[in-house]
Design a protein around this motif. Structure first.
Motif, PDB file in Angstrom:
ATOM      1  N   VAL A  74       0.871  -1.171   0.000  1.00  0.00           N
ATOM      2  CA  VAL A  74       0.000   0.000   0.000  1.00  0.00           C
ATOM      3  C   VAL A  74       0.908   1.221   0.000  1.00  0.00           C
ATOM      4  N   ILE A  75       0.641   2.123  -0.926  1.00  0.00           N
ATOM      5  CA  ILE A  75       1.427   3.346  -1.050  1.00  0.00           C
ATOM      6  C   ILE A  75       0.524   4.517  -0.722  1.00  0.00           C
ATOM      7  N   ASP A  76       0.904   5.299   0.276  1.00  0.00           N
ATOM      8  CA  ASP A  76       0.185   6.528   0.601  1.00  0.00           C
ATOM      9  C   ASP A  76       0.822   7.660  -0.190  1.00  0.00           C
ATOM     10  N   GLY A  77      -0.010   8.462  -0.821  1.00  0.00           N
ATOM     11  CA  GLY A  77       0.555   9.551  -1.607  1.00  0.00           C
ATOM     12  C   GLY A  77      -0.347  10.752  -1.672  1.00  0.00           C
ATOM     13  N   ALA A  78       0.268  11.891  -1.749  1.00  0.00           N
ATOM     14  CA  ALA A  78      -0.440  13.147  -1.979  1.00  0.00           C
ATOM     15  C   ALA A  78       0.293  13.831  -3.119  1.00  0.00           C
ATOM     16  N   LEU A  79      -0.323  13.861  -4.278  1.00  0.00           N
ATOM     17  CA  LEU A  79       0.337  14.360  -5.479  1.00  0.00           C
ATOM     18  C   LEU A  79       0.793  15.806  -5.336  1.00  0.00           C
ATOM     19  N   SER A  80       1.922  16.066  -5.938  1.00  0.00           N
ATOM     20  CA  SER A  80       2.364  17.440  -6.113  1.00  0.00           C
ATOM     21  C   SER A  80       2.707  17.599  -7.590  1.00  0.00           C
ATOM     22  N   GLU A  81       2.636  18.810  -8.065  1.00  0.00           N
ATOM     23  CA  GLU A  81       2.891  19.056  -9.483  1.00  0.00           C
ATOM     24  C   GLU A  81       4.386  19.168  -9.739  1.00  0.00           C
ATOM     25  N   PRO A  82       4.841  18.814 -10.902  1.00  0.00           N
ATOM     26  CA  PRO A  82       4.084  18.164 -11.972  1.00  0.00           C
ATOM     27  C   PRO A  82       3.770  16.706 -11.610  1.00  0.00           C
ATOM     28  N   PHE A  83       2.538  16.314 -11.871  1.00  0.00           N
ATOM     29  CA  PHE A  83       2.059  15.006 -11.436  1.00  0.00           C
ATOM     30  C   PHE A  83       2.880  13.857 -12.020  1.00  0.00           C
ATOM     31  N   ASP A  84       3.214  13.955 -13.312  1.00  0.00           N
ATOM     32  CA  ASP A  84       3.945  12.849 -13.927  1.00  0.00           C
ATOM     33  C   ASP A  84       5.309  12.636 -13.273  1.00  0.00           C
ATOM     34  N   ALA A  85       5.995  13.716 -12.967  1.00  0.00           N
ATOM     35  CA  ALA A  85       7.305  13.604 -12.303  1.00  0.00           C
ATOM     36  C   ALA A  85       7.150  13.009 -10.907  1.00  0.00           C
ATOM     37  N   TYR A  86       6.104  13.396 -10.195  1.00  0.00           N
ATOM     38  CA  TYR A  86       5.861  12.858  -8.855  1.00  0.00           C
ATOM     39  C   TYR A  86       5.594  11.359  -8.922  1.00  0.00           C
ATOM     40  N   VAL A  87       4.750  10.940  -9.859  1.00  0.00           N
ATOM     41  CA  VAL A  87       4.417   9.517 -10.003  1.00  0.00           C
ATOM     42  C   VAL A  87       5.680   8.716 -10.308  1.00  0.00           C
ATOM     43  N   ARG A  88       6.502   9.237 -11.202  1.00  0.00           N
ATOM     44  CA  ARG A  88       7.725   8.521 -11.576  1.00  0.00           C
ATOM     45  C   ARG A  88       8.740   8.470 -10.435  1.00  0.00           C
ATOM     46  N   ARG A  89       8.796   9.517  -9.658  1.00  0.00           N
ATOM     47  CA  ARG A  89       9.771   9.599  -8.566  1.00  0.00           C
ATOM     48  C   ARG A  89       9.314   8.846  -7.315  1.00  0.00           C
ATOM     49  N   GLU A  90       8.018   8.937  -6.983  1.00  0.00           N
ATOM     50  CA  GLU A  90       7.520   8.408  -5.710  1.00  0.00           C
ATOM     51  C   GLU A  90       6.810   7.061  -5.815  1.00  0.00           C
ATOM     52  N   PHE A  91       5.993   6.877  -6.839  1.00  0.00           N
ATOM     53  CA  PHE A  91       5.181   5.661  -6.917  1.00  0.00           C
ATOM     54  C   PHE A  91       5.859   4.520  -7.672  1.00  0.00           C
ATOM     55  N   GLU A  92       6.399   4.832  -8.835  1.00  0.00           N
ATOM     56  CA  GLU A  92       6.928   3.768  -9.691  1.00  0.00           C
ATOM     57  C   GLU A  92       8.051   2.961  -9.034  1.00  0.00           C
ATOM     58  N   PRO A  93       8.991   3.571  -8.327  1.00  0.00           N
ATOM     59  CA  PRO A  93      10.016   2.744  -7.662  1.00  0.00           C
ATOM     60  C   PRO A  93       9.420   1.787  -6.626  1.00  0.00           C
ATOM     61  N   LEU A  94       8.379   2.215  -5.933  1.00  0.00           N
ATOM     62  CA  LEU A  94       7.740   1.346  -4.934  1.00  0.00           C
ATOM     63  C   LEU A  94       6.972   0.205  -5.580  1.00  0.00           C
ATOM     64  N   ILE A  95       6.375   0.464  -6.735  1.00  0.00           N
ATOM     65  CA  ILE A  95       5.684  -0.608  -7.461  1.00  0.00           C
ATOM     66  C   ILE A  95       6.709  -1.631  -7.944  1.00  0.00           C
ATOM     67  N   ARG A  96       7.815  -1.140  -8.487  1.00  0.00           N
ATOM     68  CA  ARG A  96       8.873  -2.055  -8.955  1.00  0.00           C
ATOM     69  C   ARG A  96       9.428  -2.879  -7.787  1.00  0.00           C
ATOM     70  N   GLU A  97       9.600  -2.232  -6.650  1.00  0.00           N
ATOM     71  CA  GLU A  97      10.113  -2.925  -5.465  1.00  0.00           C
ATOM     72  C   GLU A  97       9.158  -4.036  -5.032  1.00  0.00           C
ATOM     73  N   ALA A  98       7.863  -3.746  -5.052  1.00  0.00           N
ATOM     74  CA  ALA A  98       6.872  -4.758  -4.686  1.00  0.00           C
ATOM     75  C   ALA A  98       6.892  -5.917  -5.679  1.00  0.00           C
ATOM     76  N   ALA A  99       7.077  -5.605  -6.936  1.00  0.00           N
ATOM     77  CA  ALA A  99       7.118  -6.643  -7.971  1.00  0.00           C
ATOM     78  C   ALA A  99       8.346  -7.540  -7.805  1.00  0.00           C
ATOM     79  N   ALA A 100       9.446  -6.963  -7.359  1.00  0.00           N
ATOM     80  CA  ALA A 100      10.680  -7.722  -7.203  1.00  0.00           C
ATOM     81  C   ALA A 100      10.670  -8.571  -5.932  1.00  0.00           C
ATOM     82  N   GLY A 101       9.836  -8.137  -4.953  1.00  0.00           N
ATOM     83  CA  GLY A 101       9.842  -8.824  -3.651  1.00  0.00           C
ATOM     84  C   GLY A 101       9.077 -10.019  -3.641  1.00  0.00           C
TER      85      GLY A 101
END
Length: 101
Positions: A74-101
């Motif tokens: 579960v990832i808690d997040g509060a978006l900040s602009e620019p949204f795409d940069a935030y998603v790539r910086r904050e969410f995507e690494p955690l999704i990849r980490e979960a996939a690898a675990g």
């Protein structure tokens, strides 16, 4: 690894989904707790992103529900602009980490 995005503002959910999908992630998004529970019941989602607009009561209930339905991260997040940069910086690494675990 399927990801479910729960956020109260449909435009922000759409922005997160657009970035995730553009980067090759399998993601769906919803704006209500009922919609989230319906999708989580399928057992198809292993990551859940909960947006900052989801209140503490709903957040706690959805996290508990998700734990019983195959969600590994579960990832808690509060978006900040620019949204795409935030998603790539904050969410995507955690999704990849979960996939690898």
């Amino acid at each position: 690894m399927r990801t479910l995005v729960l956020g109260r503002t449909p435009a922000r959910v759409a922005a997160v989904l657009a970035t995730l999908r553009a980067d090759g992630f399998d993601a769906e998004g919803v704006s209500t707790d009922d919609e989230a529970r319906e999708l989580l019941r399928t057992g198809e989602f292993e990551v859940l992103i909960i947006g900052g607009g989801v209140g503490p009561g709903s957040r706690a209930e959805i996290k508990e529900f998700a734990a019983g339905h195959r969600v590994r991260r579960v990832i808690d997040g509060a978006l900040s602009e620019p949204f795409d940069a935030y998603v790539r910086r904050e969410f995507e690494p955690l999704i990849r980490e979960a996939a690898a675990g």
